[in-house]
Every structure is written in structure tokens, then in C-alpha cells.
Design an enzyme around this catalytic site. Structure first.
Site, short mmCIF file in Angstrom:
data_model
loop_
_atom_site.label_atom_id
_atom_site.label_comp_id
_atom_site.label_asym_id
_atom_site.label_seq_id
_atom_site.Cartn_x
_atom_site.Cartn_y
_atom_site.Cartn_z
N CYS A 1 0.84 -1.19 0.00
CA CYS A 1 0.00 0.00 0.00
C CYS A 1 0.88 1.25 0.00
CB CYS A 1 -0.94 -0.01 1.19
SG CYS A 1 -0.12 0.29 2.77
N ASP B 1 -17.34 8.47 -35.99
CA ASP B 1 -17.07 8.19 -37.39
C ASP B 1 -18.22 7.31 -37.90
OD1 ASP B 1 -15.75 7.89 -39.82
OD2 ASP B 1 -14.62 6.14 -39.12
#
Length: 820
Positions: free
Chosen positions: A128, A510
Site C-alpha cells: 500500500c 465516425d
């Protein structure tokens, strides 16, 4: 602005250079060898029957083949928090004030310069941000360290260092009580190992001793018995905490182990023996649960790796079949897959047919029919039938391997919320420690408060001074969200995109290959005037002439005839008529096949024919006519058909509050026709790459994000300028993974709606986690300051908050995001 657009466009176009195995795909996209649906035939143009179902922007002028992975901070100058996954980390958030070490957002960002080397170290104890901060501070003083990248989820530290400095680096890490394990550059990717085995006897014994210490205290036994039991409990489970705490203090770092050690020792010194023992026991239990919870997030990668089979049945040189390790497969090996088996590598089917479950790669719920010539992916399952396929990617370079690599990189990159929390935590801990010192000293000196009470309150504050719950709340949530997306066939290249997705206000799309199939098909074929046609049917003559041309419109007409089983006629004296069509003799009769311009030149066009041409073009179709020079005999039309999922995807986006814009190189009538068909808000035709870029810029706004969906290469400028670039992944999966911010692995636009819901769900969990972590801390601070908190409560406040945020973040792994 130009910096961001150039850098991101560069990354897209250079993907084909860095990954030659995808050169065919990249070449097709960049205009090297366009596929049939995008390749212009002889003399093609917008006004002569060319297929209007394709775009004409083949990446012109945007093939910047450079590699800009500098590991530097790039301010794109437009106020958006971009982390494009290509090495431009926000060093302001991650580096030391001295600037001696640059911190990167992803391991791929680190590049070794002249005289430098790059090393990857797996550190089993690096779980951590507590360990990250400790290592970072230690290596800051080591000569020859140039840049660091921490991937806590995979427990891997990447270091750019000077030659000969690696021994000093590993020695420095070992002095912190950790064991760095160098990883070879060509080492296969393996997930982080699970947490170390737990000494349950020590933990359980410590709990029993702590409980006995409490019991002896309440029973009024001699204090020596209570103290002895407490000390035994602390020694049984707390030695590791004290050792880590001492290392942290010695290196000038007040992490959770140091603060807990000080608090427990202080409790012992003021005679709170049972409480000191129980606090140490509870802390170790909570650390254990937290470690196991984080392993669940790491298991996301482990689960992906487990999908690939260990062996494959390969054809030998003598024709025999032999089982070999999947890791030994080479390109062009032929592999046989039986029903129920997993596919070992990417490949192309050379014989046989079957249905394949592609859900591990694309997220598709139903098996997909596969036959000769079709692509198959590693880790997918052959559900029925048997087939042989030719390997197209070695084990370390399959689509699965690329997905794993992309998820790992995304896990290592810091999302905007995480960067903020990192900055906040560097202020929070010293501030709370300072408050604890004031609480211990000021009240007794100024208001004659008993020293015992003041020190006790200060010790309680020390326990919650470490911001572990706050710091860990964001990466667990982001990693869970990224993994949940990958399980749905959505590959997100970083937490920044997962966070920004919820703010999407406009989505530009597109047309070809995105909203449509990208391949023209015949939609209309009708006789026009065949009253005096003596010999051959007009439709047969039309197909025969079309079959001699390589123009997309002609190919569509010819393919329709072949699919219908129609025999083609012999064509003599075939001639291409640039910009107009073709001509040729069938049974000695000269015919012409072409657009309306050709019909006008032949003098066979009339108002009725012109009206029909207009009608078809308004529908987004390209029309051609057959003539014998005297009259029009037949009329055909082709169109790039819309995908059946496109309309549903657009409707879903509108329901989520996202407006849509279609950008295409096709003519405006075609663009408008497709837009009406699928329900798009706004459509723009005749768009060159620079026009698409300008359209994206016109929609950018501080209040919302703009996305662009394209093929990842042809639309590079617009994709680069958009806040989030989405690539359709199935046509060129490897290239899409390398270039896109978000890749839709099965080309299903509906998954953009899923992505947006997941983004919103992730944001909700992030807000919940931050509120939980801060809220619990604030409440306890108030209780401690007023003398209403015990050390037990402090432990529950600290580790309880950590467990809550981890459990809440892991919910994203199993919960399907609801509509919002």
C-alpha cells in the site's frame, strides 16, 4: 493544445511501427493498402457511383512516427486532466520537492536514456502507499536513481538508474526489511503473488492473551499478572509492527506502523496494559483482513492469466499431432482445437468450423460462428465442432496478453482523485500528529489537566493520524472499475478515463465501421427499360460488367449476384471510364455501366431517371445504371448498411444525457440519411481530418467532456483532441489496445453506454469511500478531543474505515452498473 493533439496522434500512428505484427492492419488504416470498402477504384469520385459508405480520410499527414515517452510532465494547456497512458505523468503530484526523482503514472512511461538502465523489481512486502512512501524516501538518497514507477497492485517497482546502481538500490530496499526480486525483461507476465502465509497460532494466541489480560484487570488481580499477559500478547503479534515502525522512524517516516508502535508503547508506559495488548491484536487482525481484501483486486489479473490453457495440440513437420506447452507456440504453427477446449493463441482458422465463446475477450454473451479465414483469440472457448488454426501471435503477444498488459498499466496510473488524495494525505498526517502533540502538552501546562488524560487522548489521536483508509479508497475503487469494464469487453487505458467518462456531454462518431458495417452491399436492383432487350437479362449483364471492376460499388453488385447463384457472362473489350464507370461487350452488344454523369454523356438520362438518382442518394445510397447507348436498361444501388445495434446505442446515449455528432468524409446527403436512420443529433459530411478536428474543438467546453469514436488511426487528430478516444477493437484488436483510451473489443457501440454507467458508478463509490474515510476520522477526532474516545475506538476508527472502503470498492467487481 497542439502539444496534446500531436503527442496523442503520434502515439496512435506510431503503434504500427512499434508493433510490426499489426502492420497489415495499420497499413490498411493509414492508406497503405485500404480494404475493399475503403479502396477507390479506377477514377473514383463522389459523383460517379462511388460507394458513399466510406470515408476518405486515410490519415493524411498525420503519420508522425516518433516515440514521445519521456516520463515528463506535459501540460496540455486546455485545462483537462489528461493521462493518456503514454508516459506523460503529472510529476507535480508524485515527485519530491527536490526533483531528484521523477514519478511516473505507468511503467511503460519510463525510458532509459543514454548510459541508463531500466529495472523491474517485485517487492512482496509492498502492499500500500505506506510502503511506497518509505521506499520513495529511501531511494531519493541513493545515487544513480533517475525515475521511479510504483505499481502497488502488482507489487512491482520500475526504476530507471545509472549503470552499476542496481546493487545500491536493492541494498537500500533490503535495509527497509523488504526483499526486492529483479524481473527479467523477457520474463512472462505473472500476477502479484498472494499475501504471505499467516501464522494463525500467533494471532490467535495473542487474542487469547489480550482477553486474559482484560479479564485479570477486571477481576482485580495483581497488576503484574495483567502486565505479563499483555506483554506476551504484544510480543506474540506485534514484533513485526514494531520492526516496521522502527524502520519507518529511522528513515524519518511516520507511517501506520510507527504511529501504532508509539501509541501501544505510550499506553504501556501510562499503565494501560490490557488496552495496549488488545489494540495491537485488533490492529494485526485488521491488517490481515485488509491484505486479503486487496488480494481480491489483484486476483482480477490472476484470473485473466488463468484463462489461457497450458498446452496446445500442434501439427509436426511429419504431419503428426503433438501436445506442446502453449508458451512454446510460434507464429505459423498449426494448432488443432477440439470441442470444449480453450484456444491457446491468436490465429486464423485454416480448416473446420465451430462456434466460439469469445466472452473473455469481447464480453459477448453468445458464441460466435467461426469458419475458415476467421480470427480466433487466445483464452476463448471452442464450444462445438473441431477446427485447425494458424498461429498469428506468439504467447506473449496475444490479444489476451495485451489486455493484461493494458490493465496492469492502468492499475499503475494514478487517477485525478487519487492524485488529490495523495497530496491531501501528505498534509493530513503531519497535521494530526502535530495536533496530538499539542493535546498531550498544552492542556496540562495551561489548564492543569492531568497528564495521564492528556497523553491518553494524544495516543488515541496518533492511531488515526495515518490516512490509510483515505489513501487506499481510490486505487481499490479504480482497479475494481477497470476490471469490471474489461469483463464486459471494454478496455479502459487508465483511471483518468474511467473518472472522466461520467462527464461526457458530446460524443462524435465516425460512420464507416462504427455506425455502419464498413462494407457496401447491394440494396436495390430494378429493370428500367428492357422492352427490346433481345438476348440477356439486364440484371445478369449488370452483374457481369460489375464483376470486372474493383470499384466498391461494382464489387457489391457482383457479390450480390454471386450470393444469389447467378451465372456471370463473358465480357469482351472491357474498358474503365475514369470518373464515370465501365463499358464492355456481352454477346457482341456494347453496354455501359456507370453513374448519372455517364448516363448524361450518353444522352439517355431523363427527368424520371434523374429523380430516381436523387431519391436513392437522399437515402444515402450510391446508384449506377446500365445502358446500351440507346436507353437505360437497369438501375442498381448500394449502401454501407447500418449495424443493427447502432440505433439502440444512440438512444441509450441520449437517455444518459449525451448528445451525438456524426463526422464522415462521405457527402452530406449520405451523412444526413444515416443520421436520421440511427437518431443522431447532428451530422456533418465531406469532413477531412482537419475538419473533424475543428468539429471536436467546437464542442469542447469546461463544463463537460467530448468523446470521439473511430478506428484509432484514420481519425487520429480528432481522437487526439477529444477528451476520451474510443476505438472499435474487433477489426484490429491489437492496434486498438495499443492506441485507444478506451477500446470496445467487439465493436458494439452499446458498450459506450455501459462504460458511462460504470464511470458514474465508480465515481459514486469514490465519493462514498472518501466520505466514509474522512467522516469516520472527523467524528473520532471530535470524540478524542473531548475525552470520549478510547484506544479501542481509535483502532476501530482507523482499520474499520480501511475495511469499509475496500469492501465498498470491491462491490464494483460484481455489481452491474445500473442506469443513471
Amino acid at each position: 493544445m497542439r502539444s496534446m493533439a500531436y503527442e496523442k496522434a503520434t502515439r496512435m500512428s506510431s503503434a504500427s511501427t512499434r508493433h510490426p505484427e499489426h502492420s497489415a492492419t495499420a497499413g490498411a488504416c493509414c492508406g497503405g493498402h485500404a480494404p475493399a470498402a475503403k479502396r477507390a477504384g479506377p477514377g473514383c469520385g463522389h459523383d460517379h457511383g462511388q460507394a458513399q459508405g466510406h470515408d476518405h480520410d486515410h490519415g493524411q499527414g498525420h503519420d508522425h512516427r516518433h516515440d514521445h515517452d519521456h516520463g515528463q510532465d506535459h501540460d496540455h494547456g486546455h485545462g483537462h486532466a489528461h493521462d493518456h497512458g503514454h508516459g506523460h505523468a503529472a510529476t507535480a503530484c508524485c515527485s519530491h520537492d527536490a526533483g531528484t526523482i521523477r514519478m511516473s503514472g505507468g511503467a511503460a512511461a519510463l525510458q532509459a536514456g543514454p548510459g541508463q538502465l531500466l529495472a523491474r523489481l517485485r517487492i512482496g512486502q509492498m502492499d500500500c502507499p505506506t510502503e511506497e512512501t518509505l521506499i520513495r524516501k529511501k531511494l531519493d538518497g541513493v545515487a544513480g536513481v533517475h525515475a521511479l514507477d510504483f505499481n502497488l497492485m502488482q507489487r512491482i517497482l520500475t526504476v530507471v538508474h545509472a549503470e552499476g546502481a542496481l546493487d545500491r538500490i536493492t541494498a537500500a530496499i533490503k535495509s527497509l526489511g523488504m526483499t526486492p526480486e529483479p524481473l527479467a525483461d523477457d520474463a512472462p507476465r505473472t500476477p502479484a503473488p498472494a499475501a504471505a502465509p499467516v501464522n494463525w497460532w500467533a494471532i490467535g494466541g495473542a487474542g487469547v492473551l489480550a482477553a486474559l489480560s482484560e479479564a485479570s484487570h477486571f477481576a482485580g488481580m495483581h497488576w503484574g499478572v495483567t502486565a505479563a499477559l499483555a506483554v506476551a500478547a504484544i510480543l506474540a503479534c506485534g514484533i513485526s509492527t514494531y520492526r516496521k515502525g522502527w524502520i519507518a522512524v529511522r528513515n524519518g517516516n511516520l507511517n501506520i506502523n510507527a504511529l501504532m508502535s508509539i501509541a501501544v508503547t505510550g499506553a504501556v508506559l501510562i499503565g494501560q496494559w490490557p488496552e495496549a495488548a488488545m489494540v495491537m491484536f485488533l490492529f494485526n487482525v485488521a491488517e490481515l483482513i485488509e491484505a486479503r481484501s486487496l488480494d481480491r483486486a489483484r486476483n482480477a489479473i490472476r484470473g485473466l492469466l488463468d484463462l489461457a490453457p497450458e498446452t496446445a495440440t500442434v501439427r509436426q513437420a511429419n504431419g503428426a499431432w503433438k501436445q506442446v506447452p502453449a508458451a512454446q507456440l510460434q507464429i505459423d504453427d498449426v494448432v488443432r482445437v477440439r470441442p470444449g477446449e480453450r484456444i491457446a493463441a491468436d490465429g486464423i482458422i485454416v480448416s473446420g468450423r465451430s462456434a466460439v465463446d469469445q466472452s473473455p475477450i469481447t464480453g459477448e454473451s453468445l458464441p460466435v460462428e467461426k469458419a475458415e479465414g476467421d480470427q480466433v483469440y487466445a483464452a476463448t472457448v471452442n464450444t462445438a465442432g473441431s477446427f485447425d488454426y494458424r498461429v498469428t501471435a506468439a504467447a506473449g503477444n496475444t490479444t489476451l496478453a495485451r489486455i493484461i498488459h493494458a490493465v496492469e498499466q492502468a492499475q499503475g496510473a494514478r487517477a485525478p482523485t487519487q492524485r488529490f488524495i495523495d497530496r491531501f494525505s501528505r498534509i493530513y498526517t503531519p497535521a494530526v500528529v502535530g495536533v496530538a502533540l499539542l493535546v498531550a502538552v498544552v492542556p496540562p501546562l495551561l489548564w492543569d489537566q492531568p497528564w495521564f488524560d492528556a497523553i491518553y487522548r494524544a495516543l488515541a489521536l496518533l492511531i488515526i493520524a495515518c490516512p490509510c483508509a483515505l489513501v487506499i479508497s481510490t486505487p481499490v475503487s479504480i482497479v475494481s472499475g477497470l476490471t469490471a469494464a474489461s469483463r464486459r469487453g471494454i478496455l479502459v487505458k487508465g483511471g483518468v478515463y474511467l473518472e472522466e467518462g461520467r462527464n461526457l456531454k458530446w460524443l462524435a462518431l465516425d460512420k464507416t465501421g462504427t455506425l455502419t458495417h464498413g462494407k457496401p452491399v447491394q440494396t436495390d436492383l430494378q429493370d428500367w427499360d428492357v422492352s427490346d432487350l433481345a438476348r440477356q437479362p439486364a440484371a445478369q449483364v449488370t452483374a457481369s460488367l460489375a464483376a470486372r471492376s474493383d470499384h466498391p460499388v461494382s464489387l457489391a453488385v457482383a457479390n450480390a449476384a454471386r450470393d444469389a447463384g447467378q451465372a456471370l457472362l463473358e465480357v469482351d473489350d472491357f474498358t474503365a471510364l475514369p470518373g464515370r464507370g465501365v463499358s464492355g461487350k456481352v454477346d457482341g452488344v456494347l453496354f455501359q455501366l456507370g453513374n448519372r454523369r455517364l448516363m448524361r454523356e450518353l444522352g439517355v438520362s431523363d427527368e424520371k431517371l434523374e429523380a430516381r438518382f436523387d431519391e436513392l442518394e437522399q437515402q444515402g445510397k450510391s446508384a449506377i445504371a446500365l445502358s446500351d447507348g440507346q436507353r437505360v436498361l437497369a438501375l442498381a444501388a448500394v449502401a454501407d448498411t447500418v449495424k443493427p445495434t447502432s440505433a439502440a446505442a444512440i438512444a441509450d446515449l441520449h437517455a444518459l444525457g449525451v448528445r451525438t455528432l456524426m463526422l464522415t468524409g462521405d457527402n452530406t446527403p449520405t451523412a444526413q440519411a444515416i443520421a436520421r436512420q440511427v437518431g443522431i443529433d447532428e451530422a456533418r459530411g465531406d469532413q477531412l481530418p482537419e475538419d473533424k478536428l475543428a468539429a471536436i474543438e467546437s464542442k469542447l467546453a469546461p463544463a463537460g467532456k467530448v468523446g470521439m469514436v473511430g478506428d484509432g488511426i484514420n481519425d487520429a487528430p480528432a481522437l487526439a483532441r477529444a477528451d476520451i478516444g474510443f476505438a472499435m477493437g474487433a477489426a484490429g484488436t491489437g492496434t486498438a489496445i495499443e492506441t485507444a483510451d478506451v477500446a470496445l473489443m467487439d465493436d458494439d457501440l452499446r458498450k459506450i453506454g455501459t462504460f458511462l454507467r460504470l464511470s458514474r458508478a465508480t465515481h459514486r463509490v469514490l465519493v462514498q469511500n472518501i466520505a466514509l474515510a474522512l467522516g469516520i476520522k472527523v467524528v473520532f477526532l471530535a470524540l478524542a478531543m473531548t475525552g470520549n474516545a478510547t484506544l479501542w475506538m481509535a483502532v476501530f476508527a482507523d482499520v474499520g474505515a480501511s475495511l469499509l472502503v475496500v469492501a465498498n470498492g470491491l462491490r464494483l467487481l460484481r455489481a452491474a452498473p445500473a442506469a443513471n
